[in-house]
Write an enzyme that holds these catalytic residues in place. Structure first.
Site, mmCIF file in Angstrom:
data_model
loop_
_atom_site.group_PDB
_atom_site.id
_atom_site.type_symbol
_atom_site.label_atom_id
_atom_site.label_comp_id
_atom_site.label_asym_id
_atom_site.label_seq_id
_atom_site.Cartn_x
_atom_site.Cartn_y
_atom_site.Cartn_z
ATOM 1 N N LEU A 1 0.825 -1.232 0.000
ATOM 2 C CA LEU A 1 0.000 0.000 0.000
ATOM 3 C C LEU A 1 0.852 1.273 0.000
ATOM 4 C CD1 LEU A 1 -2.852 -1.057 2.493
ATOM 5 C CD2 LEU A 1 -2.760 -1.373 0.024
ATOM 6 N N TYR B 1 15.251 3.284 -13.181
ATOM 7 C CA TYR B 1 13.966 2.594 -13.390
ATOM 8 C C TYR B 1 14.050 1.670 -14.615
ATOM 9 C CZ TYR B 1 9.041 1.954 -14.672
ATOM 10 O OH TYR B 1 7.826 1.416 -15.035
HETATM 11 N N1 LIG Z 1 1.067 2.991 -15.484
HETATM 12 C C1 LIG Z 1 1.870 2.978 -16.531
HETATM 13 O O1 LIG Z 1 1.703 3.766 -17.486
HETATM 14 C C2 LIG Z 1 2.999 1.971 -16.610
HETATM 15 C C3 LIG Z 1 3.818 1.963 -17.751
HETATM 16 C C4 LIG Z 1 4.862 1.039 -17.840
HETATM 17 C C5 LIG Z 1 5.050 0.122 -16.818
HETATM 18 N N2 LIG Z 1 4.255 0.159 -15.706
HETATM 19 C C6 LIG Z 1 4.506 -0.817 -14.635
HETATM 20 O O2 LIG Z 1 3.266 -1.410 -14.271
HETATM 21 C C7 LIG Z 1 3.281 -1.735 -12.881
HETATM 22 C C8 LIG Z 1 2.058 -1.140 -12.204
HETATM 23 O O3 LIG Z 1 2.122 0.286 -12.337
HETATM 24 P P1 LIG Z 1 0.966 1.232 -11.810
HETATM 25 O O4 LIG Z 1 0.878 2.372 -12.747
HETATM 26 O O5 LIG Z 1 -0.232 0.439 -11.488
HETATM 27 O O6 LIG Z 1 1.651 1.792 -10.466
HETATM 28 P P2 LIG Z 1 1.037 1.915 -8.998
HETATM 29 O O7 LIG Z 1 2.052 2.673 -8.187
HETATM 30 O O8 LIG Z 1 -0.350 2.401 -9.031
HETATM 31 O O9 LIG Z 1 1.010 0.396 -8.504
HETATM 32 C C9 LIG Z 1 2.111 -0.266 -7.939
HETATM 33 C C10 LIG Z 1 1.631 -0.967 -6.694
HETATM 34 O O10 LIG Z 1 2.747 -1.661 -6.133
HETATM 35 C C11 LIG Z 1 2.761 -1.439 -4.737
HETATM 36 N N3 LIG Z 1 4.145 -1.557 -4.290
HETATM 37 C C12 LIG Z 1 5.180 -0.719 -4.552
HETATM 38 N N4 LIG Z 1 6.307 -1.164 -3.958
HETATM 39 C C13 LIG Z 1 5.960 -2.301 -3.315
HETATM 40 C C14 LIG Z 1 6.677 -3.235 -2.518
HETATM 41 N N5 LIG Z 1 7.994 -3.061 -2.274
HETATM 42 N N6 LIG Z 1 6.027 -4.298 -2.013
HETATM 43 C C15 LIG Z 1 4.688 -4.485 -2.253
HETATM 44 N N7 LIG Z 1 3.956 -3.642 -2.997
HETATM 45 C C16 LIG Z 1 4.584 -2.560 -3.519
HETATM 46 C C17 LIG Z 1 2.180 -0.059 -4.526
HETATM 47 O O11 LIG Z 1 1.628 0.109 -3.223
HETATM 48 C C18 LIG Z 1 1.116 0.007 -5.626
HETATM 49 O O12 LIG Z 1 -0.142 -0.411 -5.123
HETATM 50 C C19 LIG Z 1 4.614 -1.233 -12.333
HETATM 51 O O13 LIG Z 1 5.517 -2.304 -12.316
HETATM 52 C C20 LIG Z 1 5.041 -0.197 -13.349
HETATM 53 O O14 LIG Z 1 6.443 -0.051 -13.366
HETATM 54 C C21 LIG Z 1 3.221 1.054 -15.580
#
Ligand SMILES: NC(=O)c1ccc[n+]([C@@H]2O[C@H](COP(=O)([O-])OP(=O)(O)OC[C@H]3O[C@@H](n4cnc5c(N)ncnc54)[C@H](O)[C@@H]3O)[C@@H](O)[C@H]2O)c1
Length: 307
Positions: free
Chosen positions: A33, A141
Protein backbone atom coordinates in the site's frame (compact mmCIF):
# COMPACT_ATOMS: atom_id res chain seq x y z
CA UNK A 1 -6.35 -20.47 -12.21
CA UNK A 2 -5.20 -19.10 -8.89
CA UNK A 3 -3.31 -15.91 -9.76
CA UNK A 4 -1.12 -13.89 -7.41
CA UNK A 5 -1.10 -10.20 -8.40
CA UNK A 6 1.68 -8.27 -6.67
CA UNK A 7 0.96 -4.54 -6.61
CA UNK A 8 -2.71 -5.47 -7.01
CA UNK A 9 -3.91 -2.48 -4.98
CA UNK A 10 -2.32 -0.03 -7.46
CA UNK A 11 -3.66 1.53 -10.64
CA UNK A 12 -3.08 -1.28 -13.17
CA UNK A 13 -3.37 -3.93 -10.45
CA UNK A 14 -6.80 -2.96 -9.15
CA UNK A 15 -8.23 -2.90 -12.69
CA UNK A 16 -6.56 -6.24 -13.43
CA UNK A 17 -7.92 -7.88 -10.26
CA UNK A 18 -11.48 -6.99 -11.26
CA UNK A 19 -10.90 -8.30 -14.80
CA UNK A 20 -9.37 -11.59 -13.60
CA UNK A 21 -12.18 -12.16 -11.11
CA UNK A 22 -14.74 -11.49 -13.85
CA UNK A 23 -12.97 -14.16 -15.93
CA UNK A 24 -13.39 -16.64 -13.07
CA UNK A 25 -9.83 -16.66 -11.72
CA UNK A 26 -9.15 -16.99 -8.01
CA UNK A 27 -7.06 -13.90 -7.16
CA UNK A 28 -4.60 -13.21 -4.33
CA UNK A 29 -3.08 -9.73 -3.91
CA UNK A 30 0.23 -8.82 -2.29
CA UNK A 31 0.75 -5.08 -1.81
CA UNK A 32 2.40 -2.89 0.83
CA UNK A 33 0.00 0.00 0.00
CA UNK A 34 3.01 2.33 -0.34
CA UNK A 35 1.60 4.08 -3.44
CA UNK A 36 -1.33 5.28 -1.38
CA UNK A 37 -4.04 3.49 -3.36
CA UNK A 38 -6.44 1.26 -1.44
CA UNK A 39 -9.27 -0.24 -3.51
CA UNK A 40 -12.75 -0.50 -2.00
CA UNK A 41 -12.43 -4.30 -1.92
CA UNK A 42 -9.17 -4.28 0.09
CA UNK A 43 -9.56 -6.87 2.84
CA UNK A 44 -13.35 -7.08 2.37
CA UNK A 45 -14.84 -10.52 2.57
CA UNK A 46 -16.28 -10.36 -0.95
CA UNK A 47 -12.99 -9.23 -2.54
CA UNK A 48 -9.81 -11.16 -3.44
CA UNK A 49 -7.54 -12.47 -0.67
CA UNK A 50 -5.36 -9.49 0.27
CA UNK A 51 -1.95 -9.71 1.93
CA UNK A 52 -0.38 -6.47 3.13
CA UNK A 53 3.35 -7.01 2.69
CA UNK A 54 6.52 -5.97 0.92
CA UNK A 55 7.75 -7.91 -2.14
CA UNK A 56 11.32 -7.52 -0.84
CA UNK A 57 10.34 -9.64 2.16
CA UNK A 58 10.94 -13.37 1.52
CA UNK A 59 8.39 -14.46 4.10
CA UNK A 60 5.62 -12.31 2.63
CA UNK A 61 6.47 -13.49 -0.90
CA UNK A 62 6.52 -17.17 0.10
CA UNK A 63 3.21 -16.93 1.87
CA UNK A 64 1.60 -15.09 -1.07
CA UNK A 65 2.70 -17.56 -3.79
CA UNK A 66 1.38 -20.64 -1.96
CA UNK A 67 -1.00 -22.52 -4.24
CA UNK A 68 -0.67 -20.03 -7.12
CA UNK A 69 -0.70 -21.27 -10.73
CA UNK A 70 0.52 -17.92 -12.06
CA UNK A 71 2.14 -14.75 -10.75
CA UNK A 72 1.58 -11.32 -12.28
CA UNK A 73 4.30 -9.11 -10.84
CA UNK A 74 3.24 -5.46 -10.95
CA UNK A 75 4.58 -4.23 -7.59
CA UNK A 76 7.26 -1.63 -8.24
CA UNK A 77 8.25 1.95 -7.71
CA UNK A 78 7.07 3.15 -11.13
CA UNK A 79 8.64 6.59 -11.61
CA UNK A 80 11.62 7.46 -13.84
CA UNK A 81 12.29 10.76 -12.03
CA UNK A 82 11.89 9.12 -8.60
CA UNK A 83 14.39 6.45 -9.58
CA UNK A 84 16.96 9.12 -10.48
CA UNK A 85 16.36 10.91 -7.16
CA UNK A 86 16.37 7.71 -5.04
CA UNK A 87 18.05 4.88 -7.00
CA UNK A 88 18.53 2.72 -3.90
CA UNK A 89 14.77 2.54 -3.26
CA UNK A 90 14.18 1.74 -6.94
CA UNK A 91 16.77 -1.07 -6.77
CA UNK A 92 15.28 -2.63 -3.66
CA UNK A 93 11.65 -2.56 -4.81
CA UNK A 94 12.18 -3.30 -8.50
CA UNK A 95 15.28 -5.52 -8.63
CA UNK A 96 15.38 -7.21 -5.23
CA UNK A 97 11.57 -7.32 -5.08
CA UNK A 98 11.32 -8.98 -8.51
CA UNK A 99 13.98 -11.55 -7.63
CA UNK A 100 12.35 -12.30 -4.27
CA UNK A 101 8.90 -12.91 -5.82
CA UNK A 102 10.32 -14.97 -8.69
CA UNK A 103 12.44 -17.06 -6.30
CA UNK A 104 9.44 -17.67 -4.04
CA UNK A 105 7.44 -18.68 -7.14
CA UNK A 106 10.22 -21.08 -8.21
CA UNK A 107 10.33 -22.72 -4.77
CA UNK A 108 6.55 -23.11 -4.77
CA UNK A 109 6.58 -24.72 -8.24
CA UNK A 110 4.62 -21.88 -9.92
CA UNK A 111 4.91 -22.39 -13.66
CA UNK A 112 3.82 -19.00 -15.09
CA UNK A 113 5.29 -15.59 -14.38
CA UNK A 114 4.28 -12.31 -16.02
CA UNK A 115 6.28 -9.14 -15.37
CA UNK A 116 5.14 -5.55 -15.91
CA UNK A 117 8.02 -4.00 -17.83
CA UNK A 118 8.24 -0.68 -19.62
CA UNK A 119 9.39 1.14 -22.75
CA UNK A 120 11.95 2.72 -20.37
CA UNK A 121 14.27 -0.21 -21.18
CA UNK A 122 14.58 1.34 -24.68
CA UNK A 123 14.92 5.01 -23.73
CA UNK A 124 16.10 7.12 -26.65
CA UNK A 125 15.23 4.50 -29.30
CA UNK A 126 13.53 5.76 -32.47
CA UNK A 127 9.90 4.55 -32.49
CA UNK A 128 8.01 2.43 -33.27
CA UNK A 129 9.47 0.45 -30.36
CA UNK A 130 10.03 -3.19 -31.22
CA UNK A 131 11.17 -6.23 -29.27
CA UNK A 132 14.28 -6.76 -31.46
CA UNK A 133 15.80 -3.37 -30.57
CA UNK A 134 18.83 -3.48 -28.27
CA UNK A 135 17.84 -2.40 -24.74
CA UNK A 136 19.43 0.88 -23.63
CA UNK A 137 17.97 2.18 -20.38
CA UNK A 138 18.77 5.74 -19.34
CA UNK A 139 17.41 5.65 -15.80
CA UNK A 140 17.67 3.37 -12.77
CA UNK A 141 13.97 2.59 -13.39
CA UNK A 142 14.66 1.40 -16.96
CA UNK A 143 17.67 -0.58 -15.73
CA UNK A 144 15.61 -2.24 -12.98
CA UNK A 145 12.97 -3.32 -15.51
CA UNK A 146 15.74 -4.71 -17.73
CA UNK A 147 16.98 -6.81 -14.81
CA UNK A 148 13.43 -8.08 -14.37
CA UNK A 149 13.18 -9.00 -18.06
CA UNK A 150 16.52 -10.84 -17.74
CA UNK A 151 15.58 -13.00 -14.78
CA UNK A 152 12.12 -13.65 -16.23
CA UNK A 153 13.73 -14.77 -19.53
CA UNK A 154 16.05 -17.05 -17.53
CA UNK A 155 13.16 -18.54 -15.52
CA UNK A 156 12.85 -21.28 -18.16
CA UNK A 157 15.70 -23.09 -16.37
CA UNK A 158 13.37 -23.42 -13.38
CA UNK A 159 10.62 -24.85 -15.57
CA UNK A 160 8.67 -21.59 -15.68
CA UNK A 161 7.08 -19.82 -18.64
CA UNK A 162 8.07 -16.17 -18.18
CA UNK A 163 6.68 -13.21 -20.12
CA UNK A 164 7.60 -9.54 -19.86
CA UNK A 165 5.05 -7.00 -21.09
CA UNK A 166 6.35 -3.51 -21.84
CA UNK A 167 3.39 -1.24 -21.23
CA UNK A 168 3.08 2.04 -23.12
CA UNK A 169 1.46 4.99 -21.25
CA UNK A 170 -1.44 3.40 -19.41
CA UNK A 171 -4.49 5.41 -18.33
CA UNK A 172 -7.96 4.71 -16.97
CA UNK A 173 -10.01 4.50 -13.74
CA UNK A 174 -8.37 4.11 -10.29
CA UNK A 175 -5.75 6.70 -11.26
CA UNK A 176 -6.35 9.07 -8.32
CA UNK A 177 -2.78 8.66 -7.02
CA UNK A 178 -1.04 8.74 -10.45
CA UNK A 179 1.08 11.60 -11.78
CA UNK A 180 0.94 10.51 -15.43
CA UNK A 181 -0.24 13.04 -18.05
CA UNK A 182 -3.84 11.86 -18.49
CA UNK A 183 -4.46 11.30 -14.78
CA UNK A 184 -3.14 14.78 -13.97
CA UNK A 185 -4.88 16.52 -16.89
CA UNK A 186 -8.31 15.08 -16.10
CA UNK A 187 -8.08 15.76 -12.37
CA UNK A 188 -7.05 19.37 -13.03
CA UNK A 189 -9.82 19.92 -15.59
CA UNK A 190 -12.46 18.63 -13.17
CA UNK A 191 -11.04 20.87 -10.44
CA UNK A 192 -11.23 23.85 -12.85
CA UNK A 193 -7.43 24.30 -12.82
CA UNK A 194 -5.09 24.85 -15.78
CA UNK A 195 -3.01 21.95 -17.04
CA UNK A 196 0.74 22.17 -17.57
CA UNK A 197 2.33 21.27 -20.91
CA UNK A 198 6.11 21.00 -20.98
CA UNK A 199 7.99 22.17 -24.08
CA UNK A 200 6.24 22.51 -27.44
CA UNK A 201 3.60 19.85 -26.74
CA UNK A 202 4.62 18.19 -30.02
CA UNK A 203 6.24 15.30 -28.10
CA UNK A 204 4.27 12.10 -28.71
CA UNK A 205 3.17 9.13 -26.62
CA UNK A 206 1.17 5.93 -27.07
CA UNK A 207 -1.80 6.04 -24.65
CA UNK A 208 -3.22 2.62 -23.77
CA UNK A 209 -6.47 2.07 -21.85
CA UNK A 210 -6.06 -0.03 -18.70
CA UNK A 211 -8.77 -2.61 -19.62
CA UNK A 212 -6.75 -3.43 -22.74
CA UNK A 213 -3.70 -4.02 -20.53
CA UNK A 214 -5.76 -6.31 -18.27
CA UNK A 215 -6.90 -8.38 -21.28
CA UNK A 216 -3.29 -8.68 -22.51
CA UNK A 217 -2.12 -9.88 -19.08
CA UNK A 218 -4.94 -12.45 -19.06
CA UNK A 219 -3.64 -13.70 -22.43
CA UNK A 220 -0.07 -13.74 -21.12
CA UNK A 221 -0.82 -15.94 -18.10
CA UNK A 222 -2.30 -18.52 -20.47
CA UNK A 223 0.57 -18.29 -23.02
CA UNK A 224 2.51 -21.46 -23.75
CA UNK A 225 5.78 -19.77 -24.77
CA UNK A 226 7.96 -17.22 -23.01
CA UNK A 227 8.63 -13.82 -24.56
CA UNK A 228 8.85 -10.05 -24.38
CA UNK A 229 6.04 -7.95 -25.85
CA UNK A 230 5.34 -4.28 -26.37
CA UNK A 231 1.78 -3.34 -25.47
CA UNK A 232 0.35 -0.16 -26.91
CA UNK A 233 -2.10 1.06 -29.51
CA UNK A 234 0.49 1.83 -32.18
CA UNK A 235 -1.10 5.28 -32.41
CA UNK A 236 1.22 8.25 -31.96
CA UNK A 237 -0.54 11.10 -30.11
CA UNK A 238 1.11 14.43 -29.35
CA UNK A 239 0.50 16.13 -26.02
CA UNK A 240 -1.20 19.00 -27.94
CA UNK A 241 -3.56 16.45 -29.56
CA UNK A 242 -4.17 14.95 -26.12
CA UNK A 243 -5.22 18.37 -24.81
CA UNK A 244 -7.77 18.65 -27.64
CA UNK A 245 -9.06 15.13 -26.90
CA UNK A 246 -9.43 16.05 -23.20
CA UNK A 247 -11.43 19.14 -24.26
CA UNK A 248 -13.71 16.94 -26.40
CA UNK A 249 -14.23 14.46 -23.55
CA UNK A 250 -14.84 17.13 -20.91
CA UNK A 251 -16.93 19.29 -23.25
CA UNK A 252 -15.04 22.38 -22.17
CA UNK A 253 -12.07 24.54 -23.22
CA UNK A 254 -8.98 23.75 -21.15
CA UNK A 255 -6.58 26.42 -19.86
CA UNK A 256 -2.98 25.44 -20.66
CA UNK A 257 0.11 26.70 -18.86
CA UNK A 258 3.34 26.19 -20.85
CA UNK A 259 6.62 25.40 -19.12
CA UNK A 260 10.14 24.59 -20.34
CA UNK A 261 10.73 21.08 -21.68
CA UNK A 262 11.85 18.62 -18.98
CA UNK A 263 15.32 17.10 -19.27
CA UNK A 264 15.17 13.47 -20.40
CA UNK A 265 11.62 13.59 -21.86
CA UNK A 266 11.54 11.52 -25.08
CA UNK A 267 10.54 13.48 -28.20
CA UNK A 268 8.50 10.62 -29.67
CA UNK A 269 7.19 7.29 -28.40
CA UNK A 270 4.83 4.68 -29.76
CA UNK A 271 5.01 0.93 -30.13
CA UNK A 272 4.88 -1.70 -32.84
CA UNK A 273 2.30 -4.15 -31.48
CA UNK A 274 2.57 -6.73 -34.24
CA UNK A 275 4.31 -9.32 -32.02
CA UNK A 276 1.61 -9.06 -29.33
CA UNK A 277 -1.06 -9.23 -32.04
CA UNK A 278 0.46 -12.32 -33.63
CA UNK A 279 1.62 -14.30 -30.62
CA UNK A 280 -0.70 -13.24 -27.79
CA UNK A 281 -3.64 -12.79 -30.17
CA UNK A 282 -4.29 -9.48 -28.49
CA UNK A 283 -5.59 -6.25 -29.92
CA UNK A 284 -6.38 -3.02 -28.04
CA UNK A 285 -10.09 -2.17 -28.27
CA UNK A 286 -10.56 1.18 -26.58
CA UNK A 287 -9.94 4.39 -28.53
CA UNK A 288 -8.47 7.46 -26.83
CA UNK A 289 -11.78 9.36 -26.99
CA UNK A 290 -13.69 6.44 -25.51
CA UNK A 291 -11.05 5.77 -22.81
CA UNK A 292 -10.90 9.44 -21.79
CA UNK A 293 -14.69 9.48 -21.49
CA UNK A 294 -14.67 6.38 -19.27
CA UNK A 295 -11.87 7.75 -17.08
CA UNK A 296 -13.69 11.07 -16.66
CA UNK A 297 -16.85 9.22 -15.72
CA UNK A 298 -14.92 7.34 -13.01
CA UNK A 299 -13.35 10.54 -11.70
CA UNK A 300 -16.74 12.29 -11.60
CA UNK A 301 -18.26 9.43 -9.62
CA UNK A 302 -15.36 9.35 -7.11
CA UNK A 303 -15.87 12.31 -4.80
CA UNK A 304 -12.75 13.96 -3.42
CA UNK A 305 -10.49 12.60 -6.17
CA UNK A 306 -10.45 15.48 -8.65
CA UNK A 307 -8.07 17.81 -6.79
N1 LIG B 1 1.07 2.99 -15.48
C1 LIG B 1 1.87 2.98 -16.53
O1 LIG B 1 1.70 3.77 -17.49
C2 LIG B 1 3.00 1.97 -16.61
C3 LIG B 1 3.82 1.96 -17.75
C4 LIG B 1 4.86 1.04 -17.84
C5 LIG B 1 5.05 0.12 -16.82
N2 LIG B 1 4.26 0.16 -15.71
C6 LIG B 1 4.51 -0.82 -14.63
O2 LIG B 1 3.27 -1.41 -14.27
C7 LIG B 1 3.28 -1.73 -12.88
C8 LIG B 1 2.06 -1.14 -12.20
O3 LIG B 1 2.12 0.29 -12.34
P1 LIG B 1 0.97 1.23 -11.81
O4 LIG B 1 0.88 2.37 -12.75
O5 LIG B 1 -0.23 0.44 -11.49
O6 LIG B 1 1.65 1.79 -10.47
P2 LIG B 1 1.04 1.91 -9.00
O7 LIG B 1 2.05 2.67 -8.19
O8 LIG B 1 -0.35 2.40 -9.03
O9 LIG B 1 1.01 0.40 -8.50
C9 LIG B 1 2.11 -0.27 -7.94
C10 LIG B 1 1.63 -0.97 -6.69
O10 LIG B 1 2.75 -1.66 -6.13
C11 LIG B 1 2.76 -1.44 -4.74
N3 LIG B 1 4.14 -1.56 -4.29
C12 LIG B 1 5.18 -0.72 -4.55
N4 LIG B 1 6.31 -1.16 -3.96
C13 LIG B 1 5.96 -2.30 -3.31
C14 LIG B 1 6.68 -3.23 -2.52
N5 LIG B 1 7.99 -3.06 -2.27
N6 LIG B 1 6.03 -4.30 -2.01
C15 LIG B 1 4.69 -4.48 -2.25
N7 LIG B 1 3.96 -3.64 -3.00
C16 LIG B 1 4.58 -2.56 -3.52
C17 LIG B 1 2.18 -0.06 -4.53
O11 LIG B 1 1.63 0.11 -3.22
C18 LIG B 1 1.12 0.01 -5.63
O12 LIG B 1 -0.14 -0.41 -5.12
C19 LIG B 1 4.61 -1.23 -12.33
O13 LIG B 1 5.52 -2.30 -12.32
C20 LIG B 1 5.04 -0.20 -13.35
O14 LIG B 1 6.44 -0.05 -13.37
C21 LIG B 1 3.22 1.05 -15.58
Amino acid sequence: MRVLVTGGAGFVGSNLVTHLQDQGHDVVVLDDLSAGARPAWWKRRAGPRCIEGNVEDERAARSAVKGADAVVHLAARPGVADSVARPGLDFRANVLGTFTVLDAARRAGVSRFVLASSGAVLAGATPPLREDMAPAPRSPYGASKLYGEGIVAASGVFGMTGLSLRFANVYGPNCAHKKSAIALFLRRVLAGQPITVYGTGRQTRDFLYVDDVARAIDRAIAARSPGVYHLGTGVETSVNELVRAVERAAGTKVAVRREAARAGDAARSFVDLSAARRRLRWEPRVSLDDGLGRTLEWLRSSPGVAR
